[in-house]
Motif scaffolding. Structure first.
Motif, PDB file in Angstrom:
ATOM      1  N   PRO A   1       9.316  19.677  -3.022  1.00 40.53           N
ATOM      2  CA  PRO A   1      10.024  18.452  -3.539  1.00 40.53           C
ATOM      3  C   PRO A   1      11.325  17.664  -2.030  1.00 40.53           C
ATOM      4  O   PRO A   1      11.338  16.273  -2.991  1.00 40.53           O
ATOM      5  N   GLU A   2      11.585  18.385  -2.024  1.00 41.10           N
ATOM      6  CA  GLU A   2      12.504  17.959  -0.970  1.00 41.10           C
ATOM      7  C   GLU A   2      12.385  17.270   0.127  1.00 41.10           C
ATOM      8  O   GLU A   2      12.932  15.912   0.587  1.00 41.10           O
ATOM      9  N   GLN A   3      10.706  17.112   0.989  1.00 39.90           N
ATOM     10  CA  GLN A   3      10.052  16.608   1.205  1.00 39.90           C
ATOM     11  C   GLN A   3       9.600  15.490   0.249  1.00 39.90           C
ATOM     12  O   GLN A   3       9.391  13.894   0.852  1.00 39.90           O
ATOM     13  N   TRP A   4       9.232  14.761  -0.687  1.00 41.02           N
ATOM     14  CA  TRP A   4       9.278  14.491  -1.381  1.00 41.02           C
ATOM     15  C   TRP A   4       9.976  12.873  -1.401  1.00 41.02           C
ATOM     16  O   TRP A   4      10.081  11.873  -1.126  1.00 41.02           O
ATOM     17  N   ASP A   5      11.777  13.549  -1.423  1.00 37.80           N
ATOM     18  CA  ASP A   5      12.449  12.731  -1.583  1.00 37.80           C
ATOM     19  C   ASP A   5      13.197  11.623  -0.722  1.00 37.80           C
ATOM     20  O   ASP A   5      13.649  10.896  -0.206  1.00 37.80           O
ATOM     21  N   GLN A   6      12.543  12.602   0.580  1.00 37.19           N
ATOM     22  CA  GLN A   6      13.047  12.184   2.135  1.00 37.19           C
ATOM     23  C   GLN A   6      12.148  11.486   1.655  1.00 37.19           C
ATOM     24  O   GLN A   6      12.199  10.051   3.142  1.00 37.19           O
ATOM     25  N   ARG A   7      10.615  11.604   1.573  1.00 38.54           N
ATOM     26  CA  ARG A   7      10.016  10.165   1.678  1.00 38.54           C
ATOM     27  C   ARG A   7      10.064   8.615   1.007  1.00 38.54           C
ATOM     28  O   ARG A   7       9.613   7.845   1.172  1.00 38.54           O
ATOM     29  N   LEU A   8      10.440   8.874  -0.160  1.00 35.88           N
ATOM     30  CA  LEU A   8      10.887   8.288  -1.026  1.00 35.88           C
ATOM     31  C   LEU A   8      12.360   7.252  -0.024  1.00 35.88           C
ATOM     32  O   LEU A   8      12.636   6.553  -0.126  1.00 35.88           O
ATOM     33  N   GLN A   9      13.167   8.430   0.090  1.00 29.89           N
ATOM     34  CA  GLN A   9      14.129   7.407   1.235  1.00 29.89           C
ATOM     35  C   GLN A   9      13.927   6.430   2.344  1.00 29.89           C
ATOM     36  O   GLN A   9      14.468   5.810   2.110  1.00 29.89           O
ATOM     37  N   HIS A  10      12.573   7.182   2.637  1.00 31.98           N
ATOM     38  CA  HIS A  10      12.777   6.514   4.281  1.00 31.98           C
ATOM     39  C   HIS A  10      11.341   5.511   3.630  1.00 31.98           C
ATOM     40  O   HIS A  10      11.893   4.571   3.790  1.00 31.98           O
ATOM     41  N   LEU A  11      10.851   4.857   2.281  1.00 29.91           N
ATOM     42  CA  LEU A  11      10.086   4.285   2.203  1.00 29.91           C
ATOM     43  C   LEU A  11      11.345   2.797   1.173  1.00 29.91           C
ATOM     44  O   LEU A  11      10.913   1.731   1.547  1.00 29.91           O
ATOM     45  N   TYR A  12      12.414   3.423   0.878  1.00 28.59           N
ATOM     46  CA  TYR A  12      13.883   2.575   0.410  1.00 28.59           C
ATOM     47  C   TYR A  12      14.450   2.246   1.389  1.00 28.59           C
ATOM     48  O   TYR A  12      14.337   0.432   1.610  1.00 28.59           O
ATOM     49  N   GLU A  13      14.929   2.435   2.443  1.00 29.34           N
ATOM     50  CA  GLU A  13      15.325   1.882   3.669  1.00 29.34           C
ATOM     51  C   GLU A  13      13.963   0.724   4.249  1.00 29.34           C
ATOM     52  O   GLU A  13      14.455  -0.373   4.570  1.00 29.34           O
ATOM     53  N   GLU A  14      13.078   1.102   4.068  1.00 33.66           N
ATOM     54  CA  GLU A  14      11.783   0.498   4.484  1.00 33.66           C
ATOM     55  C   GLU A  14      11.954  -0.907   3.570  1.00 33.66           C
ATOM     56  O   GLU A  14      11.703  -1.974   4.105  1.00 33.66           O
ATOM     57  N   LEU A  15      11.829  -0.620   2.627  1.00 36.29           N
ATOM     58  CA  LEU A  15      11.151  -1.518   1.243  1.00 36.29           C
ATOM     59  C   LEU A  15      13.308  -2.566   1.483  1.00 36.29           C
ATOM     60  O   LEU A  15      13.354  -3.645   1.540  1.00 36.29           O
ATOM     61  N   ARG A  16      14.005  -1.671   2.063  1.00 31.31           N
ATOM     62  CA  ARG A  16      15.274  -2.886   2.592  1.00 31.31           C
ATOM     63  C   ARG A  16      14.731  -3.340   2.945  1.00 31.31           C
ATOM     64  O   ARG A  16      15.479  -4.943   3.700  1.00 31.31           O
ATOM     65  N   SER A  17      14.425  -3.057   4.606  1.00 25.91           N
ATOM     66  CA  SER A  17      14.299  -3.985   5.749  1.00 25.91           C
ATOM     67  C   SER A  17      13.469  -4.749   5.396  1.00 25.91           C
ATOM     68  O   SER A  17      13.409  -6.137   5.856  1.00 25.91           O
ATOM     69  N   MET A  18      12.437  -4.883   4.744  1.00 29.85           N
ATOM     70  CA  MET A  18      11.672  -5.751   4.109  1.00 29.85           C
ATOM     71  C   MET A  18      12.232  -7.341   3.080  1.00 29.85           C
ATOM     72  O   MET A  18      11.886  -7.948   4.066  1.00 29.85           O
ATOM     73  N   ALA A  19      13.740  -6.683   2.033  1.00 27.82           N
ATOM     74  CA  ALA A  19      14.195  -7.414   1.584  1.00 27.82           C
ATOM     75  C   ALA A  19      14.960  -8.459   2.144  1.00 27.82           C
ATOM     76  O   ALA A  19      14.914  -9.671   1.842  1.00 27.82           O
TER      77      ALA A  19
ATOM     78  N   GLY B   1       0.916  -1.544   0.558  1.00 30.47           N
ATOM     79  CA  GLY B   1      -0.221   0.043  -0.150  1.00 30.47           C
ATOM     80  C   GLY B   1       0.652   1.336   0.343  1.00 30.47           C
ATOM     81  O   GLY B   1       0.384   2.008  -0.825  1.00 30.47           O
ATOM     82  N   LYS B   2       1.773   1.348   0.640  1.00 30.57           N
ATOM     83  CA  LYS B   2       2.522   2.141   1.324  1.00 30.57           C
ATOM     84  C   LYS B   2       3.737   3.237  -0.236  1.00 30.57           C
ATOM     85  O   LYS B   2       3.516   4.074  -0.253  1.00 30.57           O
ATOM     86  N   PHE B   3       3.468   1.539  -1.048  1.00 33.63           N
ATOM     87  CA  PHE B   3       4.272   2.074  -2.491  1.00 33.63           C
ATOM     88  C   PHE B   3       3.609   2.568  -3.574  1.00 33.63           C
ATOM     89  O   PHE B   3       4.249   2.693  -4.343  1.00 33.63           O
ATOM     90  N   ARG B   4       2.675   2.442  -3.094  1.00 36.00           N
ATOM     91  CA  ARG B   4       1.634   2.795  -4.235  1.00 36.00           C
ATOM     92  C   ARG B   4       0.467   3.684  -4.531  1.00 36.00           C
ATOM     93  O   ARG B   4      -0.576   3.919  -5.416  1.00 36.00           O
ATOM     94  N   ASP B   5       0.338   4.305  -3.862  1.00 36.10           N
ATOM     95  CA  ASP B   5      -0.835   4.933  -3.437  1.00 36.10           C
ATOM     96  C   ASP B   5      -1.091   5.844  -3.322  1.00 36.10           C
ATOM     97  O   ASP B   5       0.498   6.810  -3.646  1.00 36.10           O
ATOM     98  N   LEU B   6      -1.790   6.804  -3.836  1.00 31.72           N
ATOM     99  CA  LEU B   6      -1.559   8.238  -4.635  1.00 31.72           C
ATOM    100  C   LEU B   6      -1.141   9.513  -3.722  1.00 31.72           C
ATOM    101  O   LEU B   6      -2.153   9.298  -2.619  1.00 31.72           O
ATOM    102  N   TRP B   7      -0.228  10.071  -3.500  1.00 34.16           N
ATOM    103  CA  TRP B   7       0.841  10.978  -2.687  1.00 34.16           C
ATOM    104  C   TRP B   7      -0.250  12.147  -2.349  1.00 34.16           C
ATOM    105  O   TRP B   7      -0.560  12.873  -3.554  1.00 34.16           O
ATOM    106  N   ALA B   8      -0.405  12.735  -1.284  1.00 34.79           N
ATOM    107  CA  ALA B   8      -1.226  14.107  -0.830  1.00 34.79           C
ATOM    108  C   ALA B   8       0.366  15.075  -1.680  1.00 34.79           C
ATOM    109  O   ALA B   8       1.436  14.784  -2.265  1.00 34.79           O
ATOM    110  N   TYR B   9      -0.401  16.511  -1.873  1.00 37.33           N
ATOM    111  CA  TYR B   9       0.305  17.300  -2.515  1.00 37.33           C
ATOM    112  C   TYR B   9       1.513  17.710  -1.990  1.00 37.33           C
ATOM    113  O   TYR B   9       1.467  17.311  -0.915  1.00 37.33           O
TER     114      TYR B   9
END
Length: 359
Positions: free
Chosen positions: A181-199, A169-177
């Motif tokens: 853009p730096e906050q967008w990148d920070q959220r991506l980095q957080h999800l990158y680390e979260e997916l890394r832990s899952m992997a 879900g968190k990797f596929r949903d429509l994000w809020a406005y």
């Protein structure tokens, strides 16, 4: 503004059964294999107009269709294969995703979409406008069936957003406005680390993960920020006939271009001399749900799109051309795939003729 398009197509044999199509991509450098064997992807180089995109799509698809006919295969422009495909994963990245998500990846294996890349300008405005244009997916919805059942006008988007499971879900949903853009990148980095832990918890090595993933492509959200290209990628719509994608670009490109001069603000939807208005995010979510479930049959949706100057009568989504019914069996699905393949071939012929006449 430079534009680029990626479109995914199913490959079927002469009976309409899904089959391996990856060797077809050898016919053109702009055709590439997808992560399952029955899907191929067609891409365009950056072009400066929808007419340029039409030219590139006509060129690569005409070549690909010739190669397919020579080997008794067809390309199918549907957002789902209608029934469930058991097409195997055939890429290293796909294999790792399957290890991470398990059955949660089955949704992605049964979906085909269109991705539009817009050259970056004022990025926050572009991100917010393209987020607000998520309901425009209703203009080109191409399959109401997923797994043999009628889910929604865009069953691909419905399955992606509502059936893929909590882990996805968190990797596929429509994000809020966003205003930054730096906050967008920070959220991506957080999800990158979260997916890394899952992997890592599922036996993927650090080396495998780092080699196959980077922060900007760990999400399959309807809007993505691509730093390397650099583009803002709009991934909301189904795959469909290429002429419909070109029509969609004719409507969207001028809107996105206006973000160079006009702020994007929450307010009344539409374009004025002072701003581009977008709905509050909660209202947008309702609009997106209506677009996915009812498409242009929803007055809520088509009136919203027309507020942005989009003439919805120009569109004839493939999803609306299916027979009525709550289910579809495999025999009927094969016939529909072949009919959709014929529609694609005629569409590409017409597009190619138009492009040739322009030359």
């Amino acid at each position: 503004m430079q534009l680029g398009v990626e479109m995914e197509f199913w490959v079927v044999d002469e009976l309409g059964d899904l089959c391996d199509g990856h060797d077809l991509t050898e016919a053109h450098e702009l055709a590439i294999p997808e992560f399952v064997e029955s899907l191929v992807e067609v891409t365009t180089p950056p072009r400066g107009s929808p007419a340029g995109i039409a030219e590139s799509l006509a060129d690569v698809l005409d070549t690909l269709l010739v190669r397919a006919r020579e080997t008794d295969r067809r390309l199918v422009p549907l957002g789902t294969p209608l029934t469930t495909t058991d097409s195997p994963v055939v890429s290293a990245r796909g294999d790792v995703l399957e290890r991470i998500y398990g059955e949660g990846l089955d949704v992605a294996k049964n979906c085909a979409g269109t991705h539009v890349h817009f050259e970056q300008g004022v990025v926050a405005r572009q991100l917010n406008l393209l987020t607000a244009l998520d309901p425009a997916l209703a203009l080109v919805s191409s399959s109401p069936f997923y797994g043999g059942e009628r889910l929604a006008t865009s069953s691909r988007a419905y399955a992606y957003r509502y059936k893929a499971g909590h882990d996805v879900g968190k990797f596929r949903d429509l994000w809020a406005y966003t205003d930054d853009p730096e906050q967008w990148d920070q959220r991506l980095q957080h999800l990158y680390e979260e997916l890394r832990s899952m992997a890592l918890n599922r036996g993927v090595t650090v080396e495998e993960y780092v080699d196959l993933f980077d922060p900007e492509d760990v999400v399959v959200t309807p809007v993505r920020l691509r730093r390397e290209t650099p583009t803002v990628e709009w991934r909301s719509p189904d795959t469909t006939l290429p002429s419909q994608v070109v029509t969609l670009l004719e409507d969207l490109e001028p809107l996105v271009a206006k973000t160079a001069d006009l702020p994007v603000e929450v307010g009344d939807p539409g374009v004025t001399n002072d701003a581009i208005g977008v709905p509050a995010y909660a209202e947008l979510q309702q609009l997106s749900s209506a677009a996915i479930e009812r498409g242009l049959d929803s007055p809520f949706v088509w009136k919203y799109l027309e507020a942005y100057g989009i003439d919805t009568t120009r569109y004839h989504p493939l999803a609306d051309q299916f027979y009525a019914g709550d289910t579809i069996g495999e025999e009927r699905a094969r016939r529909v795939r072949l009919e959709a393949a014929r529609l694609l071939e005629r569409d590409v012929d017409a597009l190619y003729t138009t492009v040739t006449e322009r030359r």
